[in-house]
Enzyme design. Structure first.
Site, PDB file in Angstrom:
ATOM      1  N   GLY A  58       0.813  -1.208   0.000  1.00  0.00           N
ATOM      2  CA  GLY A  58       0.000   0.000   0.000  1.00  0.00           C
ATOM      3  C   GLY A  58       0.847   1.258   0.000  1.00  0.00           C
ATOM      4  N   CYS A  59       0.197   2.396  -0.199  1.00  0.00           N
ATOM      5  CA  CYS A  59       0.921   3.661  -0.342  1.00  0.00           C
ATOM      6  C   CYS A  59       1.498   4.158   0.982  1.00  0.00           C
ATOM      7  CB  CYS A  59       0.027   4.713  -0.989  1.00  0.00           C
ATOM      8  SG  CYS A  59      -1.571   4.950  -0.176  1.00  0.00           S
ATOM      9  N   TYR A  60       0.653   4.325   1.994  1.00  0.00           N
ATOM     10  CA  TYR A  60       1.166   4.728   3.299  1.00  0.00           C
ATOM     11  C   TYR A  60       2.194   3.718   3.807  1.00  0.00           C
ATOM     12  CZ  TYR A  60      -2.496   8.279   4.274  1.00  0.00           C
ATOM     13  OH  TYR A  60      -3.302   9.386   4.278  1.00  0.00           O
ATOM     14  N   THR A  61       1.918   2.451   3.574  1.00  0.00           N
ATOM     15  CA  THR A  61       2.789   1.410   4.111  1.00  0.00           C
ATOM     16  C   THR A  61       4.161   1.421   3.454  1.00  0.00           C
ATOM     17  OG1 THR A  61       1.888  -0.199   2.551  1.00  0.00           O
ATOM     18  CG2 THR A  61       0.839  -0.056   4.677  1.00  0.00           C
TER      19      THR A  61
END
Length: 344
Positions: free
Chosen positions: A147-150
């Site tokens: 994922g992006c935040y991750t």
């Protein structure tokens, strides 16, 4: 490679098209959209006029699409990829899921946080964060794109966690994203008058990227790590900046922190180390697959603060998926992704 994109009319699907246009080994053969089937992709995205005039198809004939593809990108919300991939077991193609269905080693974690039953728990899949899991990506049938935040959070913290320089129960992450991370479907929170000239937190203690961050950091550390993660929404279209805080263990000094980042990422093309005291910015990575990382030491609190900036649609989605594809097919990871950031 013959490439098909399931869900090409969303932001991640469009970004895949933009990036793959300059990929010398990729040929787009099928693009789908259930809502816009029968129309040209350039009607949905006029900026693609004369670049892509491919018709959007329905994925009703997914077996025909798969039979004519070497690569299948699934750019759909969670819950869809596992239904599609389960139908394609045995097909000689590689599947790259930009959603959440194949990110977790333990499907019960997925079921708890996404409130859905996982219907393909035995799938041959790996977590698609190249800088940490490159060797696993080379051979897996399904790659669950990080994922992006991750992506930003894990890359910021992994060197410190792996080297056991920080207290594992002291990690706090504040993350800020551009609104494109919410997708193209209109909703009140992303409506222009609601978003403009404002800055807000959301999803505190409940954001679904939290267990994904914990999964990767726990594996790097060798024991369970729990983090506090709070996302924020900023009035910009692209970009993610994460600020990560952690308490240093007794005896750990700035020199020790300075050494672990080059050791972990010195050979990683897409990670640019700005060094101690710098401040990465989303503008410096806009439109690219780079992740810029910098860190500060607070001697008063004996804490380390790590910043990481990415473009959420590229390194946080489509670009990382293409990087994973390049790895899976034995290509140079930079192929199609060696881009200069857009500035200003």
């Amino acid at each position: 490679m013959k490439v098909s994109i399931i869900g090409a009319s969303g932001y991640a699907g469009e970004e895949l098209l933009r990036l793959l246009h300059r990929h010398p080994k990729a040929e787009i053969v099928h693009i789908t959209s259930e809502h816009y089937a029968g129309t040209s992709i350039s009607a949905r995205y006029p900026h693609l006029t004369h670049i892509y005039e491919n018709p959007l198809e329905s994925m009703e004939k997914i077996h025909l699409i798969a039979a004519g593809s070497d690569v299948l990108f699934i750019a759909l919300p969670h819950g869809h990829a596992m239904q599609i991939a389960a139908q394609l077991e045995g097909y000689p193609l590689r599947i790259f899921d930009l959603g959440a269905d194949y990110r977790f080693a333990d499907v019960s974690v997925y079921e708890t946080w996404y409130h859905a039953v996982h219907t393909d728990p035995q799938a041959d899949r790996v977590y698609g964060l190249p800088e940490l899991y490159r060797e696993r990506i080379r051979t897996a049938h399904i790659i669950g794109n990080a994922g992006c935040y991750t992506t930003a959070s894990i890359l910021a913290l992994a060197p410190l966690v792996r080297a056991h320089l920080i207290q594992p129960d002291s990690i706090w992450i504040n993350a800020v994203s551009g609104v494109s991370g919410a997708g193209r479907t209109a909703k009140e929170s992303t409506h222009f008058p609601e978003l403009y000239d404002s800055f807000t937190a959301y999803g505190a203690v409940s954001h679904r990227h939290t267990p994904e961050i914990e999964q990767a950091l726990s594996e790097q550390y060798g024991a369970t790590i729990t983090v506090s993660f709070t996302p924020h929404l900023a009035p910009m279209s692209r970009g993610i900046l994460v600020t990560c805080y952690a308490a240093l263990l007794d005896g750990v000094d700035g020199d020790a922190v300075d050494s672990v980042f080059p050791h972990a990422y010195g050979d990683e093309y897409f990670i640019r180390l700005r060094g101690r005291g710098a401040y990465p910015a989303t503008k410096y990575v806009r439109g690219t697959n780079y992740c810029d990382i910098a860190w500060h030491i607070d001697p008063r609190t004996h804490r380390v603060i790590v910043f990481a900036a990415i473009d959420n649609l590229v390194k946080g989605a489509a670009g990382q998926a293409i990087q994973n594809m390049n790895i899976a097919f034995g290509l140079d990871e930079r192929m199609g992704l060696d881009l200069v950031p857009m500035y200003p």
